[in-house]
Design a protein around this motif. Structure first.
Motif, PDB file in Angstrom:
ATOM      1  N   ASP A  27       0.860  -1.182   0.000  1.00 27.89           N
ATOM      2  CA  ASP A  27       0.000   0.000   0.000  1.00 27.89           C
ATOM      3  C   ASP A  27       0.891   1.225   0.000  1.00 27.89           C
ATOM      4  OD1 ASP A  27      -2.518   1.307   0.048  1.00 27.89           O
ATOM      5  OD2 ASP A  27      -2.297   1.703   2.183  1.00 27.89           O
ATOM      6  N   THR A  28       0.310   2.379  -0.251  1.00 25.80           N
ATOM      7  CA  THR A  28       1.074   3.625  -0.211  1.00 25.80           C
ATOM      8  C   THR A  28       0.265   4.694   0.501  1.00 25.80           C
ATOM      9  OG1 THR A  28       0.214   4.698  -2.226  1.00 25.80           O
ATOM     10  CG2 THR A  28       1.984   3.068  -2.505  1.00 25.80           C
ATOM     11  N   GLU A  29       0.961   5.700   0.953  1.00 26.33           N
ATOM     12  CA  GLU A  29       0.344   6.955   1.372  1.00 26.33           C
ATOM     13  C   GLU A  29       0.970   8.034   0.503  1.00 26.33           C
ATOM     14  OE1 GLU A  29      -2.089   6.700   3.320  1.00 26.33           O
ATOM     15  OE2 GLU A  29      -1.695   4.756   4.253  1.00 26.33           O
ATOM     16  N   PHE A  30       0.133   8.949   0.031  1.00 29.81           N
ATOM     17  CA  PHE A  30       0.637   9.995  -0.851  1.00 29.81           C
ATOM     18  C   PHE A  30      -0.185  11.262  -0.655  1.00 29.81           C
ATOM     19  CE2 PHE A  30      -2.466   7.417  -3.140  1.00 29.81           C
ATOM     20  CZ  PHE A  30      -3.357   8.372  -3.615  1.00 29.81           C
ATOM     21  N   ILE A  31       0.357  12.358  -1.169  1.00 25.80           N
ATOM     22  CA  ILE A  31      -0.304  13.659  -1.102  1.00 25.80           C
ATOM     23  C   ILE A  31      -0.524  14.148  -2.534  1.00 25.80           C
ATOM     24  CG2 ILE A  31      -0.151  16.041  -0.310  1.00 25.80           C
ATOM     25  CD1 ILE A  31      -0.403  14.095   1.977  1.00 25.80           C
ATOM     26  N   ARG A  32      -1.745  14.669  -2.797  1.00 26.80           N
ATOM     27  CA  ARG A  32      -2.019  15.143  -4.155  1.00 26.80           C
ATOM     28  C   ARG A  32      -2.861  16.429  -4.123  1.00 26.80           C
ATOM     29  NH1 ARG A  32      -3.847  10.990  -8.955  1.00 26.80           N
ATOM     30  NH2 ARG A  32      -2.877  12.130 -10.679  1.00 26.80           N
ATOM     31  N   VAL A  43       5.524   3.825   1.801  1.00 26.51           N
ATOM     32  CA  VAL A  43       5.183   2.541   1.188  1.00 26.51           C
ATOM     33  C   VAL A  43       5.123   1.496   2.297  1.00 26.51           C
ATOM     34  CG1 VAL A  43       5.862   0.747  -0.448  1.00 26.51           C
ATOM     35  CG2 VAL A  43       6.307   3.157  -0.989  1.00 26.51           C
ATOM     36  N   GLN A  44       4.004   0.782   2.370  1.00 25.98           N
ATOM     37  CA  GLN A  44       3.839  -0.265   3.355  1.00 25.98           C
ATOM     38  C   GLN A  44       3.943  -1.629   2.665  1.00 25.98           C
ATOM     39  OE1 GLN A  44       1.827   2.643   2.883  1.00 25.98           O
ATOM     40  NE2 GLN A  44       0.164   2.357   4.356  1.00 25.98           N
ATOM     41  N   LEU A  45       4.734  -2.508   3.240  1.00 24.89           N
ATOM     42  CA  LEU A  45       4.913  -3.868   2.736  1.00 24.89           C
ATOM     43  C   LEU A  45       4.619  -4.845   3.866  1.00 24.89           C
ATOM     44  CD1 LEU A  45       8.407  -3.411   1.001  1.00 24.89           C
ATOM     45  CD2 LEU A  45       6.162  -3.288  -0.119  1.00 24.89           C
ATOM     46  N   ALA A  46       4.062  -6.001   3.506  1.00 24.46           N
ATOM     47  CA  ALA A  46       3.778  -6.988   4.557  1.00 24.46           C
ATOM     48  C   ALA A  46       3.797  -8.403   4.003  1.00 24.46           C
ATOM     49  CB  ALA A  46       2.426  -6.711   5.205  1.00 24.46           C
ATOM     50  N   ILE A  47       4.376  -9.303   4.777  1.00 25.34           N
ATOM     51  CA  ILE A  47       4.152 -10.732   4.647  1.00 25.34           C
ATOM     52  C   ILE A  47       3.469 -11.139   5.946  1.00 25.34           C
ATOM     53  CG2 ILE A  47       6.090 -11.139   3.082  1.00 25.34           C
ATOM     54  CD1 ILE A  47       7.712 -12.105   5.508  1.00 25.34           C
ATOM     55  N   PRO A  48       2.871 -12.317   6.025  1.00 27.34           N
ATOM     56  CA  PRO A  48       2.191 -12.695   7.269  1.00 27.34           C
ATOM     57  C   PRO A  48       3.105 -12.572   8.486  1.00 27.34           C
ATOM     58  CG  PRO A  48       1.587 -14.203   5.526  1.00 27.34           C
ATOM     59  CD  PRO A  48       2.669 -13.323   4.959  1.00 27.34           C
ATOM     60  N   GLY A  49       2.662 -11.758   9.432  1.00 30.39           N
ATOM     61  CA  GLY A  49       3.405 -11.606  10.673  1.00 30.39           C
ATOM     62  C   GLY A  49       4.439 -10.494  10.683  1.00 30.39           C
ATOM     63  N   GLU A  50       4.636  -9.798   9.569  1.00 24.88           N
ATOM     64  CA  GLU A  50       5.666  -8.761   9.536  1.00 24.88           C
ATOM     65  C   GLU A  50       5.265  -7.631   8.595  1.00 24.88           C
ATOM     66  OE1 GLU A  50      10.494  -8.336   8.752  1.00 24.88           O
ATOM     67  OE2 GLU A  50       9.543 -10.311   8.847  1.00 24.88           O
ATOM     68  N   VAL A  51       5.391  -6.394   9.093  1.00 25.69           N
ATOM     69  CA  VAL A  51       5.057  -5.212   8.304  1.00 25.69           C
ATOM     70  C   VAL A  51       6.263  -4.280   8.279  1.00 25.69           C
ATOM     71  CG1 VAL A  51       3.598  -3.144   8.138  1.00 25.69           C
ATOM     72  CG2 VAL A  51       2.606  -5.323   8.879  1.00 25.69           C
ATOM     73  N   LEU A  52       6.598  -3.785   7.090  1.00 24.01           N
ATOM     74  CA  LEU A  52       7.647  -2.787   6.934  1.00 24.01           C
ATOM     75  C   LEU A  52       7.019  -1.475   6.481  1.00 24.01           C
ATOM     76  CD1 LEU A  52      10.419  -4.802   5.009  1.00 24.01           C
ATOM     77  CD2 LEU A  52      10.036  -4.624   7.489  1.00 24.01           C
ATOM     78  N   LEU A  53       7.361  -0.398   7.165  1.00 20.42           N
ATOM     79  CA  LEU A  53       6.939   0.944   6.770  1.00 20.42           C
ATOM     80  C   LEU A  53       8.158   1.617   6.161  1.00 20.42           C
ATOM     81  CD1 LEU A  53       4.826   1.906   9.914  1.00 20.42           C
ATOM     82  CD2 LEU A  53       4.072   0.820   7.775  1.00 20.42           C
TER      83      LEU A  53
END
Length: 362
Positions: A27-32, A43-53
């Motif tokens: 997913d992403t967060e952005f401004i427009r 940018v948000q990334l995830a596999i089961p049990g782990e999330v990277l921001l």
């Protein structure tokens, strides 16, 4: 539950530790608000049990994301991806592929049309998410704890939803439908071409005669080019309703033209001579050959209703939302003899052509 990543070295190390996952939630967060192009902020990334921001504003981080985004062996799991795709294209220079859009999948699977992420999560997992940071300033640093939690939640439940949705689409034999729609979404996001008939999206254009609509189309095409060039919102360049008002007649005097603009609070301060020239130049035959934005009164309402009923008859036994299958504007295009819209090609046309072809005027 989530980790903040703001160096390319840290990102590469974490992704390498993930090995070769088949699916990564994204997913992403952005401004427009003040730009034409979205400004990628997170940018948000995830596999089961782990999330990277992941902070794409940090030097080298956006570049370090690219291998994951374009890896053909990893499905990118996103919800309502169209604007996120544009943000990633602008911020990272690539588009994520292959894609699994959970909003489209939910509609195809009979779970509801246009489900927001919170509704999807509640329906699939029973978890109720907060909505508190939807209008946050995602470009500020550091982000607040509530922003970080909100961002992590946006990918935390996508894998659970995917499990349900992928199984349902496979059961219904619609996995290929989703793949086709996701591939088209990626192509659309990768195309920076402007709409060749932007006047068709302006409802009040229906009040203009044919020449007025041609002048409006010319103005809006110019506006699109200027908005991209300056990276400003289209409405900042030229407001829709002002564009319609300017297109009603050919201006005959630059001073009266400026006086008219002075009376309008949304009138641009710059580009006035360019606007005057655009409106004053005679229309070409090609410009006059554009499709017209017609009011419902000018359409064959009986035939349009029959086409809508035909779409409904196809959608009902399939438990598909009618809007997912075919939007009214696409029926109007067929009714006006503009041919099958690209949005209806593929599985939609396969389903609809047998029932709509007899209703399309020769």
């Amino acid at each position: 539950m989530s980790d903040w990543i703001d160096t390319p070295e840290a990102l590469r190390a974490r992704l390498q530790a993930w090995g070769n996952p088949e699916i990564v939630a994204l997913d992403t967060e952005f401004i427009r608000e003040r730009t034409y192009y979205p400004q990628l902020a997170l940018v948000q990334l995830a596999i089961p049990g782990e999330v990277l921001l992941v902070d794409p504003l940090a030097p080298g981080v956006a570049e370090a994301l690219r291998p994951l985004l374009i890896d053909p062996s990893i499905i990118k799991l996103m919800h309502s991806a169209s604007e996120d795709l544009q943000a990633l294209s602008r911020g990272c220079g690539v588009l994520p592929s292959p894609l699994f859009d959970t909003q489209v999948a939910a509609a195809m699977g009979g779970f509801g049309a246009g489900l927001g992420y919170q509704k999807l999560v509640e329906q699939m997992t029973g978890v109720t998410l907060e909505k508190g940071e939807t209008r946050s300033d995602w470009l500020r640093r550091p982000l607040s704890e509530s922003q970080l939690k909100y961002a992590a939640d946006d990918v935390l439940y996508l894998h659970a939803a995917h499990t349900v949705l992928a199984a349902k689409l496979a059961e219904l034999g619609r996995s290929a439908w989703l793949q086709a729609d996701c591939e088209r979404a990626i192509r659309n996001a990768g195309s920076d071409a402007d709409d060749v008939h932007p006047h068709l999206a302006v409802r009040s254009a229906q009040m203009l005669d044919a020449d007025g609509q041609a002048r409006l189309c010319r103005l809006l095409r110019w506006r699109d080019v200027e908005a991209r060039r300056s990276d400003k919102p289209k409405s900042w360049i030229l407001d829709n309703e002002l564009a319609v008002a300017l297109s009603r007649r050919v201006p005959d005097d630059i001073h009266r033209f400026n006086e008219f603009l002075d009376r309008n609070p949304k009138a641009p301060r710059k580009s006035r001579r360019e606007l005057f020239a655009l409106l004053s130049e005679p229309l070409t035959e090609a410009e006059r050959a554009i499709p017209l934005n017609r009011s419902g009164e000018n359409l064959d309402k009986q035939r349009l209703k029959a086409m809508q009923e035909a779409v409904a008859a196809v959608a009902l036994p399939l438990e598909l939302p009618e809007g997912l299958l075919c939007a009214r504007k696409h029926l109007e295009a067929l009714l006006e003899g503009r041919g099958w819209p690209p949005a209806l090609e593929g599985w939609r046309r396969d389903l609809l052509e047998p029932v709509l072809a007899p209703l399309i005027p020769a």
